[in-house]
Design a protein around this motif. Structure first.
Motif, PDB file in Angstrom:
ATOM      1  N   GLU A 294     -15.824 -21.019   8.474  1.00  0.00           N
ATOM      2  CA  GLU A 294     -16.876 -20.284   8.031  1.00  0.00           C
ATOM      3  C   GLU A 294     -16.797 -19.559   6.200  1.00  0.00           C
ATOM      4  N   ASP A 295     -17.685 -19.323   5.554  1.00  0.00           N
ATOM      5  CA  ASP A 295     -17.736 -18.909   4.148  1.00  0.00           C
ATOM      6  C   ASP A 295     -16.816 -17.536   3.799  1.00  0.00           C
ATOM      7  N   LEU A 296     -16.408 -17.687   3.331  1.00  0.00           N
ATOM      8  CA  LEU A 296     -14.975 -16.785   3.126  1.00  0.00           C
ATOM      9  C   LEU A 296     -16.375 -15.738   1.650  1.00  0.00           C
ATOM     10  N   ILE A 297     -16.578 -14.321   2.033  1.00  0.00           N
ATOM     11  CA  ILE A 297     -17.467 -13.913   0.725  1.00  0.00           C
ATOM     12  C   ILE A 297     -17.088 -12.440   0.296  1.00  0.00           C
ATOM     13  N   THR A 298     -16.904 -12.857  -0.993  1.00  0.00           N
ATOM     14  CA  THR A 298     -15.830 -11.492  -1.683  1.00  0.00           C
ATOM     15  C   THR A 298     -17.257 -10.692  -2.360  1.00  0.00           C
ATOM     16  N   PHE A 299     -17.148  -9.507  -2.839  1.00  0.00           N
ATOM     17  CA  PHE A 299     -17.599  -8.641  -3.703  1.00  0.00           C
ATOM     18  C   PHE A 299     -16.793  -8.665  -4.940  1.00  0.00           C
ATOM     19  N   PHE A 300     -17.304  -8.684  -6.468  1.00  0.00           N
ATOM     20  CA  PHE A 300     -16.414  -8.864  -6.841  1.00  0.00           C
ATOM     21  C   PHE A 300     -16.489  -8.228  -8.380  1.00  0.00           C
ATOM     22  N   ILE A 301     -15.493  -7.175  -8.970  1.00  0.00           N
ATOM     23  CA  ILE A 301     -16.575  -6.513 -10.513  1.00  0.00           C
ATOM     24  C   ILE A 301     -15.012  -6.374 -11.732  1.00  0.00           C
ATOM     25  N   TYR A 302     -15.363  -6.208 -12.838  1.00  0.00           N
ATOM     26  CA  TYR A 302     -14.067  -6.369 -13.503  1.00  0.00           C
ATOM     27  C   TYR A 302     -15.356  -6.668 -14.423  1.00  0.00           C
TER      28      TYR A 302
END
Ligand code: S6P
Ligand code: ZN
Length: 195
Positions: free
Chosen positions: A146-154
């Motif tokens: 499975e893909d590892l999917i993250t939303f990021f914000i910086y």
């Protein structure tokens, strides 16, 4: 770049944003010297040079007050016994943090400071990770399929320092041992980032 408030959707099955400014694709060839098993790296590079991860960026002006954000997708797989991972970086403006929200998959964030402190935190759907200012970070996908999917914000002005990690590596690696992910010392780690 938009000058009024805007929205976009993340509700496609693969979480590709409905709008983005930049699509980065990083293949194995971009990761020279980062995986411990050099023979496995070379064999895979010659055979397929697989796509390890992709990033969809909503790009904002490089200035304080703005927020860069987007989606990171690490595809499953291993190089030797080491799981697919991102290059990893310190922020160029070291005193800037980052928030990750995991949408899909199973993985870890490997982190360390220039002083040599380290931390590893698990990522799974619904989990939020706050990466403190000063901490380099790398995401690792430990799922077999499975893909590892993250939303990021910086912060808009954070920038990226890739060179330090390219030179010294991360202190800890995530490898498969007896079918399970394990955190092990990186025998090649050298502390070059002197605070
Ligand atoms: C940027 C943020 C993520 C990463 C992405 C790919 O500050 O941490 O968008 O860029 O996960 O990793 P890397 O190490 O290749 O930039
Ligand atoms: Zn970052």
């Amino acid at each position: 770049m938009k000058a009024v408030p805007f929205t976009f959707n993340l509700n496609s099955p693969d979480f590709v944003p409905s709008e983005f400014d930049n699509h980065i694709q990083r293949r194995l060839s971009a990761m020279k010297g980062q995986f411990l098993d050099e023979a496995a790296y070379e064999a895979l590079l010659n055979a397929a040079n697989p796509l390890l991860y992709e990033v969809y960026e909503l790009q904002r002006p490089v200035q304080p007050g703005e927020l860069q954000h987007g989606i990171s997708i690490v595809h499953p797989g291993k190089v030797g016994s080491e799981y697919h991972m991102t290059k990893g970086h310190f922020h160029e403006v070291l005193e800037t943090g980052e928030v990750y929200y995991c949408l899909k998959g199973q993985g870890y964030m490997v982190m360390e400071t220039p002083e040599g402190e380290w931390a590893v935190e698990a990522l799974s759907p619904g989990r939020v990770l706050y990466v403190l200012p000063r901490w380099a970070h790398r995401s690792v996908n430990v799922s077999p399929d499975e893909d590892l999917i993250t939303f990021f914000i910086y912060p808009g002005n954070a920038g990226h320092d890739y060179g330090t990690i390219e030179q010294q590596g991360f202190r800890k690696l995530i490898v498969e041992q007896e079918g399970q992910p394990a955190v092990v010392d990186n025998p090649r780690w050298e502390r070059t980032a002197v605070p």
